[in-house]
Design a protein around this motif. Structure first.
Motif, short mmCIF file in Angstrom:
data_model
loop_
_atom_site.label_atom_id
_atom_site.label_comp_id
_atom_site.label_asym_id
_atom_site.label_seq_id
_atom_site.Cartn_x
_atom_site.Cartn_y
_atom_site.Cartn_z
N ASP A 127 0.84 -0.95 0.19
CA ASP A 127 0.24 0.24 -0.29
C ASP A 127 0.53 1.19 -0.27
OD1 ASP A 127 1.03 -0.14 2.63
OD2 ASP A 127 -0.99 0.16 2.85
N GLU A 128 1.77 1.31 -0.19
CA GLU A 128 2.82 2.38 -0.46
C GLU A 128 3.44 2.86 -1.76
OE1 GLU A 128 5.34 1.84 4.01
OE2 GLU A 128 6.31 0.98 1.63
N PHE A 129 2.79 1.84 -2.34
CA PHE A 129 3.36 2.22 -4.20
C PHE A 129 1.57 3.02 -4.74
CE2 PHE A 129 4.49 2.21 -8.09
CZ PHE A 129 5.76 2.74 -8.46
N ILE A 130 1.62 3.89 -4.96
CA ILE A 130 0.62 4.61 -5.85
C ILE A 130 0.54 4.66 -7.76
CG2 ILE A 130 -1.59 5.67 -6.26
CD1 ILE A 130 -1.18 3.40 -3.40
N GLU A 131 0.46 3.65 -7.65
CA GLU A 131 0.84 4.63 -9.75
C GLU A 131 -0.40 5.56 -10.34
OE1 GLU A 131 3.30 2.11 -13.40
OE2 GLU A 131 1.18 1.26 -12.75
N VAL A 132 -0.31 6.62 -10.54
CA VAL A 132 -0.67 6.94 -11.59
C VAL A 132 -0.72 7.54 -12.85
CG1 VAL A 132 -1.84 9.65 -11.28
CG2 VAL A 132 -0.97 8.41 -9.43
N TYR A 133 -1.45 6.79 -13.49
CA TYR A 133 -1.04 7.05 -15.23
C TYR A 133 -1.53 8.05 -15.39
CZ TYR A 133 -1.90 6.21 -19.79
OH TYR A 133 -1.60 6.28 -21.37
N VAL A 134 -0.55 9.22 -16.28
CA VAL A 134 -1.11 10.72 -16.29
C VAL A 134 -1.09 10.55 -18.47
CG1 VAL A 134 -0.46 13.33 -16.54
CG2 VAL A 134 0.12 11.46 -14.98
N LYS A 135 -2.78 9.70 -18.76
CA LYS A 135 -2.46 9.36 -20.53
C LYS A 135 -3.15 11.02 -21.03
CE LYS A 135 -6.34 6.62 -22.18
NZ LYS A 135 -7.63 5.88 -21.83
N CYS A 136 -2.64 11.30 -21.65
CA CYS A 136 -2.46 12.36 -22.50
C CYS A 136 -2.42 11.52 -24.37
CB CYS A 136 -2.15 13.50 -22.19
SG CYS A 136 -2.25 14.93 -23.53
N SER A 137 -2.43 11.67 -25.30
CA SER A 137 -2.15 11.02 -26.17
C SER A 137 -1.56 11.90 -26.87
CB SER A 137 -4.07 11.65 -27.39
OG SER A 137 -3.57 13.13 -27.62
N LEU A 138 -0.53 11.22 -27.37
CA LEU A 138 0.42 11.59 -28.52
C LEU A 138 0.18 12.57 -28.83
CD1 LEU A 138 4.00 11.78 -29.49
CD2 LEU A 138 3.02 10.14 -30.62
N HIS A 139 -0.52 12.66 -29.73
CA HIS A 139 -1.36 14.40 -30.78
C HIS A 139 -1.28 15.34 -29.89
CE1 HIS A 139 -2.23 16.72 -33.54
NE2 HIS A 139 -4.05 17.37 -32.87
N GLU A 140 -1.79 15.41 -28.59
CA GLU A 140 -2.51 16.64 -27.53
C GLU A 140 -0.83 16.65 -27.12
OE1 GLU A 140 -3.61 19.49 -25.54
OE2 GLU A 140 -4.82 18.22 -27.58
N CYS A 141 0.08 16.13 -26.87
CA CYS A 141 1.12 16.27 -26.38
C CYS A 141 2.21 17.11 -26.89
CB CYS A 141 2.15 15.09 -25.77
SG CYS A 141 1.26 14.36 -24.76
N GLU A 142 1.83 16.50 -28.37
CA GLU A 142 2.92 17.26 -29.47
C GLU A 142 2.17 18.74 -29.35
OE1 GLU A 142 5.09 15.73 -32.76
OE2 GLU A 142 3.68 14.27 -31.97
N LEU A 143 0.80 19.11 -29.41
CA LEU A 143 0.62 20.12 -29.48
C LEU A 143 0.97 20.90 -28.18
CD1 LEU A 143 -2.94 19.59 -30.70
CD2 LEU A 143 -1.28 20.45 -32.06
N ARG A 144 1.14 20.73 -27.47
CA ARG A 144 1.19 21.45 -26.29
C ARG A 144 2.82 21.24 -25.82
NH1 ARG A 144 -1.66 17.64 -21.61
NH2 ARG A 144 -3.35 17.93 -22.05
N ASP A 145 3.39 20.73 -26.30
CA ASP A 145 5.49 20.60 -26.24
C ASP A 145 5.68 21.62 -25.75
OD1 ASP A 145 7.52 19.69 -26.94
OD2 ASP A 145 7.27 20.76 -28.68
N PRO A 146 5.24 21.80 -24.26
CA PRO A 146 6.03 22.92 -23.27
C PRO A 146 7.16 23.21 -23.46
CG PRO A 146 5.29 21.28 -22.53
CD PRO A 146 4.65 20.91 -23.50
N LYS A 147 8.27 22.52 -24.14
CA LYS A 147 9.88 22.63 -23.93
C LYS A 147 10.07 22.60 -25.37
CE LYS A 147 9.50 19.98 -19.02
NZ LYS A 147 9.96 18.72 -18.93
N GLY A 148 9.70 22.39 -26.25
CA GLY A 148 10.13 21.95 -27.91
C GLY A 148 10.83 20.62 -28.00
N LEU A 149 10.46 19.65 -26.95
CA LEU A 149 11.56 18.67 -27.34
C LEU A 149 10.66 17.96 -28.42
CD1 LEU A 149 11.67 17.71 -23.65
CD2 LEU A 149 13.51 19.03 -24.61
N TYR A 150 9.37 17.99 -28.79
CA TYR A 150 8.56 17.03 -29.94
C TYR A 150 8.66 17.78 -30.91
CZ TYR A 150 6.03 14.58 -26.67
OH TYR A 150 5.50 13.50 -25.61
#
Length: 211
Positions: A127-150
């Motif tokens: 009960d000490e490890f809680i995995e949180v999957y931050v789900k977001c489509s690749l398309h949306e992540c590329e649109l955001r691209d906050p660091k210009g890495l994509y």
């Protein structure tokens, strides 16, 4: 928190103060919340917002951000598969120290491989490890691209970039899934904090209600 070491000359020294004693001192349970997801999915932003909420509710909390760790203890690691494994291993071991200290630790890393996340999980109690999957489509992540890495990855300026030329293995059974395509930061934090207070009983030493 006993460790195994193949060197017989390395002996574990048991502390007089236990994890349970430290938890009572902090007046809450200690655990690690592991945020995984693509770059740009919102892991660090949500983890930071959750950190603020927990801190405001008198929870001793600390955030281990993947990028920040690469400025220090992990600065000698690249983004090859082997170095990514070591990145996760070191972060998990640091997280275990925090949990043993009675602190709630948030870890925000892409952590793209299922095996590595599982190896991190087995370091902790059930009960000490809680995995949180931050789900977001690749398309949306590329649109955001906050660091210009994509953009750089698409141009070939960054190699072994997750989602472009290196795979991301979606978690099979995470404790929590938050879809940042649809949910606001505030909604994501509410979902996670509700889980912590209602399912994990984060404040069981304090004996208080959900703040």
């Amino acid at each position: 928190m006993k460790k195994n070491n193949s060197n017989k000359n390395v002996i574990w020294h048991q502390s007089m103060i236990t994890k349970e004693s430290r938890q009572k001192k902090h007046k809450h349970k200690s655990l690690i919340i592991w945020f995984t997801g693509l770059s740009g999915s919102g892991k660090s932003t949500i983890a930071n917002a959750l950190q603020n909420k927990l801190y405001e509710n008198n929870v001793s909390v600390y955030l281990l951000d993947g990028d920040n760790l690469r400025h220090g203890i992990n600065k000698n690691l690249t983004f090859t598969e082997d170095d990514r494994k070591e990145n996760i291993r070191r972060t998990a071991e640091i997280g275990k120290l925090f949990v043993d200290a009675g602190i709630v630790v948030l870890a925000a890393l892409i952590s793209p491989f299922q095996e590595d996340r599982m190896n991190a999980r087995i370091l902790f109690e059930v009960d000490e490890f809680i995995e949180v999957y931050v789900k977001c489509s690749l398309h949306e992540c590329e649109l955001r691209d906050p660091k210009g890495l994509y953009k750089k990855a698409r141009k070939g300026e960054i190699k072994q970039f997750t989602g472009i030329d290196q795979p991301y293995e979606v978690p099979k059974n995470p404790e929590i899934i938050i879809n940042t395509n649809e949910l606001s930061i505030e909604e994501c934090v509410k979902i996670i904090s509700s889980y912590l207070y209602e399912k994990v009983h984060l404040m069981h030493h304090k004996g208080g209600d959900h703040p």
